[in-house]
Structure formats: structure tokens, C-alpha cells
Scaffold this motif. Structure first.
Motif, PDB file in Angstrom:
ATOM      1  N   PRO A   1      15.491 -17.834  -9.350  1.00  0.00           N
ATOM      2  CA  PRO A   1      14.857 -16.807 -10.194  1.00  0.00           C
ATOM      3  C   PRO A   1      13.379 -16.557  -9.904  1.00  0.00           C
ATOM      4  N   LEU A   2      12.849 -17.128  -8.833  1.00  0.00           N
ATOM      5  CA  LEU A   2      11.440 -16.925  -8.497  1.00  0.00           C
ATOM      6  C   LEU A   2      11.089 -15.448  -8.407  1.00  0.00           C
ATOM      7  N   THR A   3      11.954 -14.641  -7.807  1.00  0.00           N
ATOM      8  CA  THR A   3      11.650 -13.225  -7.586  1.00  0.00           C
ATOM      9  C   THR A   3      12.133 -12.326  -8.720  1.00  0.00           C
ATOM     10  N   GLY A   4      12.795 -12.880  -9.722  1.00  0.00           N
ATOM     11  CA  GLY A   4      13.254 -12.067 -10.855  1.00  0.00           C
ATOM     12  C   GLY A   4      14.250 -11.008 -10.462  1.00  0.00           C
ATOM     13  N   GLY A   5      15.180 -11.337  -9.563  1.00  0.00           N
ATOM     14  CA  GLY A   5      16.128 -10.329  -9.074  1.00  0.00           C
ATOM     15  C   GLY A   5      17.487 -10.340  -9.750  1.00  0.00           C
TER      16      GLY A   5
END
Length: 604
Positions: A433-437
Motif C-alpha cells: 500500500p505504499l503507493t495507495g493504488g
């Protein structure tokens, strides 16, 4: 009254008095009375099919034939005997067919169980007929398991398309989560296509215009390339529970959509096709529900996914979540990423007065919260790396004690195409979930599925439905695999490491993004979901690696710098190629070579 005469008596083995089953004579002849009545009538015969245990049909010819060769006074006795013999034969055939059908049903059911690892509730004997009757009478087109972001959005979308939808959600109350709070601009565009953009209103959602990157006291601002879009297009950040409740409420306004609180325990499967679900209601009653299509989107902890895909779940790290109150971030309306040691820290607004902080802790072993070790770790190891503007609010949140954790799961999509069922959302595919995709992927999948189902007038057309479901798994790949690969690769690059090549790659990534122009807008367009192209991702990723190697050659190349440069290229390859392999090289880069791609719906 007409008299029946058999013209092929020698073949049937009949005597001059009667023809009966099972009593052939070697030399049958026609009597005088038979010859006299030869032209008075026609022959009668009946064939009754009977099933074998293995399901193959064969015909068993049962013939009842009567030849009248006596005076009229014997007719009544003969007719009476023929009547009882025919009645007995009919009863016998009925019993044999019923027994054969039951054995076939049992064999098919057992064979299905052996060949498939589905969580099924088998329908056998008379239960089969009751279940099939319930299926015909249900009047439901689609069953949706789960009413999170994916389930609620899908319910509204299919409801607008005049499908009759029944949603079963374990808990319909508003949930408090620490992920699923940042919607990228690409996801917001999908929200507009689905007619759900008003769901980010009235929940104190915040506009997000880009990212700010921090490392070792330096920072750079990366803005979303939104010049070609309307002014209202941007990212959005919010409380996940509020957003989901808004979508549920909007779906519930449609008369053909029903939301019910309950827990789905298993899928109902018959002959390899999913027919519906078995679930437990809020009151504890066990019920069954049937529909031509069942969509499973019950989240990252799904207990139904193993029936419909080959799950390979990896847990590289855990997020430790805090809410910072009355905190002013260095860059308004921007997400903040700190390249900390040992792993990144995220900060972004979720309301006008709250900021979410997510501290990534590599591995699955965490300092215990109960005995205060987690609070000590956050204060001593993490707080010094937080930007000064947010550090005081961070320490206050740690002391307040509302610390929550969430494992970060990664799972490439590896579906097992199953007629009558489909996976969606985190139950099907997850990325770091680092990039919130995550929400962008779910909403993009729903747009693809909506367009595929549009030309199908009735979902009971099993052949067409199965083909379009297979096409869905192919059509989603280029966009989704780009977001998935970027999330996995970027997380590994941002991790601190004692390896000199990986450290050089991390430094080069920060400096490459700081160059501006296409070096920043290109990667940010990928991250935001505005330009999810696999080839563009690979080119930018290796551009960072080459940039790192080029810096090593300055001012003069040496054997050591050449060796380190080779290790950088090797490290970059070791990061991205395994992720691409897991996503599927052919589906990601050469989708046109897959026949399912061309089963697209006609232009409306």
C-alpha cells in the motif's frame, strides 16, 4: 374394435397364439387365423430409454405386441392380460430410470468434489430439485460477497445497469481502518465513470495534488500531471469508513439492490459451476442464495478466494498507524513520504484537522504494544526522522496510545476461471500500500467488468458469461499490473540497506525524481494511475539504474565503479523482473496475443 397383427413375427419369436417377451421359439409360423387377419391393422411398439450408472444413455426396446387368433370370446381375456403386462412394464421402466438418474447425480457430485477444491455444499438426490427450484425463483442476477470499496461500488454500478443485486456484508456498520484512505487521481477518474464521485463529498475529504519526498534533510515536491484534466480532478484522502458508508448508502437507494448483513460460509457448486452461496444471517439462520453470477470481494482476509484462485500471499511488512491531530504538514494538499531507516514513513491528511501517519516496519515481528515497547520504538527510532513540522504532533499521538497495526499483504492475481463466479478487490489481487493504488485497481476492474457485462441481456446465458469473465482477467492486466509492479518495486528501492548497490539505487531514485521534467512527471503519472503503461514503467525504472551507474563513473571511471555499476544493474533487475514474472509477462506486455482480449463488447 381393431385387431393388431405383427408382420415381423418370425424376428420376434412369436407362436401362433401369443407373442411375449423372453419366450422365443425356434420355428414360429403363422396360423390360419393370423393369415386371415393379416391386413386388418398395424403393429404397435414402444421404446423406453434407460440410463446407465456412468451417465451414457442406451435404448432398451420393450415391446408389447399381441396377435389375436381366437374367436371373439377370447378377446376380453387377452386385452386384460395385455393391459396388466403393459402397466407392469411402465412401472418397471420408471423405477429403473429413477434409480439410474439418482446414481448419475451422486457420481457427478462425487467427481466434482474430487476434481475441484471448492468450498461447496453438494446438492444431492431430492435436495437437488429443491435447490434448483430455489434458484429459479430467487430472481437475483448477481450475488456480491462483501460491501467494502469494491463490493459497494460494484453493487451500485450493476444496479444502475438494471441488474438485480443482493449484497451480503459481514458488518454494515462504519469501520475504522488505517489503509484505503488515499485515492489517486486515476482512481478518482474511475469514480467519475461509475457515477460515484459525489461519495467523496460531505465526508471532509481532502484534495491531494502530489507528493513531497524527504531524505536526509533534503526534500523535493512532485506534483500530479493534471494539466489536461478538469480542475476538480485530483487525488482524495479521507476516512475509509466514511467513504465506504457513502457508497453503501448510494447503492441502497436503488430498488433493485439489497444489502444484507450476514457471513458467507461457502460457495454452492454443482458440476463445476458456482450456483450461489450459503450464509448465516445476522440472526444466526443458515440460508442459501442462488444467482447466475457470484462476485467474491470480501477483502484481504477472504476465506473464499482459495476456491477461485491460487493465492500466493506475501507479507513483507506491517504498517503502524497513528492519527496526528491539529498537525500542519510542510506541503499542504500533498502526501509526504519520508525515506527513513529502515523503511518509509507516510503522512497525508484524512480530514481538515487530522493527518494519518503510517510507519512501515519490515517483517512480521513487531515490538509489543501492550508493554510499551512499541511506543518506545516510535519515540526513539521513528520520531527523529519525522519532518520537524509534524514531530510534536507525532509524539503526542504516540503518548495518546491509539496505536493500530495492519499487515501489508502482496498477492499477484492468479485466477482459476470458474463458471458462475468472479473474484474482485483485495480478495483477488493485492500490492504493497505504499503507493495507495488498491482502490484505483478495484475501481478500474469494475469499469472493465461493467463494460463486458453490458451486451449480455441475461446472465443466465452461461456460455457468454463464462467467455466474458475469462476476458475480464485479460483486459484488466496492463493497467493493474503496472500499478502492482510499481508498488512492489518502489517499496524495495525505498528500503534502507547495508548493501552498497541498493543504497546507491535508493540515492539515485531520490535524485532522479528531483530532476523535474519528465524524470518526475513520468513516474508520478504512473504512480497516480493517470498513465498506467507497463513499458513506461520499465523504461523509467532502468533509467534510474542507468542514472545511478552514470554518477558512479564521475569524475573518472574505475574498476571499482564499474563493478559497483554492474551490481546496481543486477540489483535493479533482481527487484523488478520477479514482480513482472509473477504478474505475467505475456498478459502485461503482449495482451494482444491472447484470444480472450478480443471478446470485447460492441461499441454502443
Amino acid at each position: 374394435m381393431k385387431l393388431a397383427v405383427i408382420q415381423n413375427l418370425p424376428r420376434l419369436g412369436l407362436t401362433t397364439t401369443t407373442a411375449s417377451l423372453g419366450s422365443p421359439l425356434p420355428s414360429p409360423r403363422l396360423s390360419l387365423s393370423t393369415r386371415r387377419l393379416r391386413n386388418t391393422s398395424l403393429t404397435t411398439g414402444t421404446a423406453f430409454p434407460r440410463r446407465k450408472k456412468d451417465g451414457h444413455e442406451r435404448a432398451s426396446l420393450i415391446s408389447a405386441e399381441t396377435v389375436i387368433m381366437a374367436p371373439a370370446i377370447e378377446f376380453d381375456q387377452f386385452i386384460l392380460a395385455t393391459f396388466f403386462a403393459s402397466l407392469f412394464a411402465l412401472v418397471l421402466v420408471f423405477v429403473l430410470r429413477r434409480s439410474s438418474r439418482d446414481r448419475k447425480d451422486d457420481a457427478d457430485s462425487n467427481r466434482s468434489k474430487r476434481n475441484r477444491g471448492l468450498d461447496v455444499v453438494s446438492s444431492r438426490n431430492d435436495a437437488v430439485s429443491r435447490n434448483l427450484a430455489a434458484e429459479d425463483d430467487s430472481g437475483i442476477d448477481v450475488i456480491i460477497v462483501g460491501a467494502g470499496v469494491a463490493g459497494a461500488a460494484l453493487a451500485h454500478t450493476l444496479g444502475k445497469a438494471r441488474r438485480r443485486v443482493h449484497v451480503i456484508e459481514r458488518d454494515l456498520s462504519e469501520q475504522e481502518r488505517i489503509v484505503g484512505e488515499l485515492l489517486q487521481p486515476g482512481g478518482y477518474l474511475k469514480l467519475i465513470q461509475l457515477g460515484l464521485e459525489d461519495c467523496v463529498k460531505e465526508i471532509d475529504a481532502q484534495r491531494v495534488l502530489g507528493y513531497a519526498l524527504f531524505k536526509d534533510g533534503k526534500h523535493t515536491k512532485l506534483s500530479y500531471p493534471l494539466e489536461a484534466f478538469d480542475s476538480n480532478v485530483s487525488g482524495r484522502s479521507f476516512h475509509n469508513g466514511r467513504f465506504v458508508q457513502r457508497m453503501r448508502d448510494k447503492a441502497a437507494t436503488l430498488s433493485n439492490v439489497r444489502l444484507e448483513q450476514g457471513t458467507v460460509t461457502s460457495l454452492l457448486e454443482e458440476n463445476g459451476t458456482v450456483k450461489g452461496v450459503q450464509y448465516k444471517t445476522k440472526e444466526g439462520n443458515e440460508l442459501r442464495l442462488y444467482a447466475p453470477l457470484t462476485v467474491v470481494c470480501d477483502g484481504c482476509f477472504s476465506n473464499l478466494r482459495r476456491s477461485l484462485c491460487k493465492p500466493k500471499v506475501d507479507v513483507p511488512s506491517t504498517f503502524v498507524g497513528l492519527v496526528l491531530e491539529n498537525c500542519e504538514l510542510p506541503f499542504a494538499n500533498h502526501g509526504h513520504v519520508v525515506l527513513a531507516d529502515p523503511s518509509p514513513i507516510l503522512l497525508y491528511p484524512i480530514s481538515s484537522s487530522e493527518v494519518r501517519c503510517l510507519v512501515d516496519v519490515p517483517g512480521q515481528k513487531l515490538p509489543p504494544i501492550a508493554n510499551g515497547e512499541m511506543a518506545k520504538y516510535l519515540k526513539t527510532q521513528v520520531a527523529p526522522q519525522i519532518p520537524p513540522e509534524a514531530r510534536e504532533a507525532f509524539i503526542a499521538a504516540v503518548e495518546k496510545g491509539n496505536i493500530r497495526t495492519m499487515p501489508n499483504r502482496s498477492m499477484p492475481a492468479d485466477p482459476v476461471p470458474t463458471p458462475g463466479a468472479l473474484l474482485l478487490g483485495d480478495s483477488f489481487n493485492m500490492r504493497h500500500p505504499l503507493t495507495g493504488g488498491g482502490m484505483t485497481v478495484a475501481l478500474a476492474d469494475i469499469v472493465v467488468l461493467r463494460d463486458l457485462l453490458r451486451p449480455i441481456h441475461s446472465l443466465k446465458d452461461k456460455e457468454a458469461l463464462s467467455k466474458y469473465i475469462e476476458s475480464f482477467y485479460t483486459l484488466r492486466k496492463p493497467v493493474v499490473s503496472t500499478i502492482n509492479t510499481l508498488a512492489g518495486a518502489l517499496y524495495k528501492v525505498f528500503l534502507a540497506s547495508s548493501d552498497e548497490a541498493k543504497t546507491e539505487m535508493r540515492e539515485a531514485c531520490f535524485d532522479y525524481l528531483s530532476l523535474g521534467g519528465v524524470c518526475s512527471s513520468g513516474p508520478v503519472a504512473l504512480l497516480s494511475g493517470l498513465n498506467p503503461r507497463p513499458l513506461s514503467l520499465v523504461l523509467h525504472f532502468f533509467a534510474v539504474a542507468i542514472y545511478a551507474v552514470g554518477r558512479l563513473m564521475l569524475p573518472f571511471p574505475s574498476i571499482k565503479s564499474f563493478w559497483l555499476g554492474a551490481r546496481v544493474i543486477s540489483s535493479a533487475s533482481g527487484i523488478i523482473f520477479p514482480i513482472i514474472k509473477a504478474e505475467g509477462v505475456r498478459q502485461m506486455f503482449f495482451p494482444r496475443t491472447i484470444s480472450a482480449l478480443y471478446r470485447t463488447p460492441p461499441l454502443q
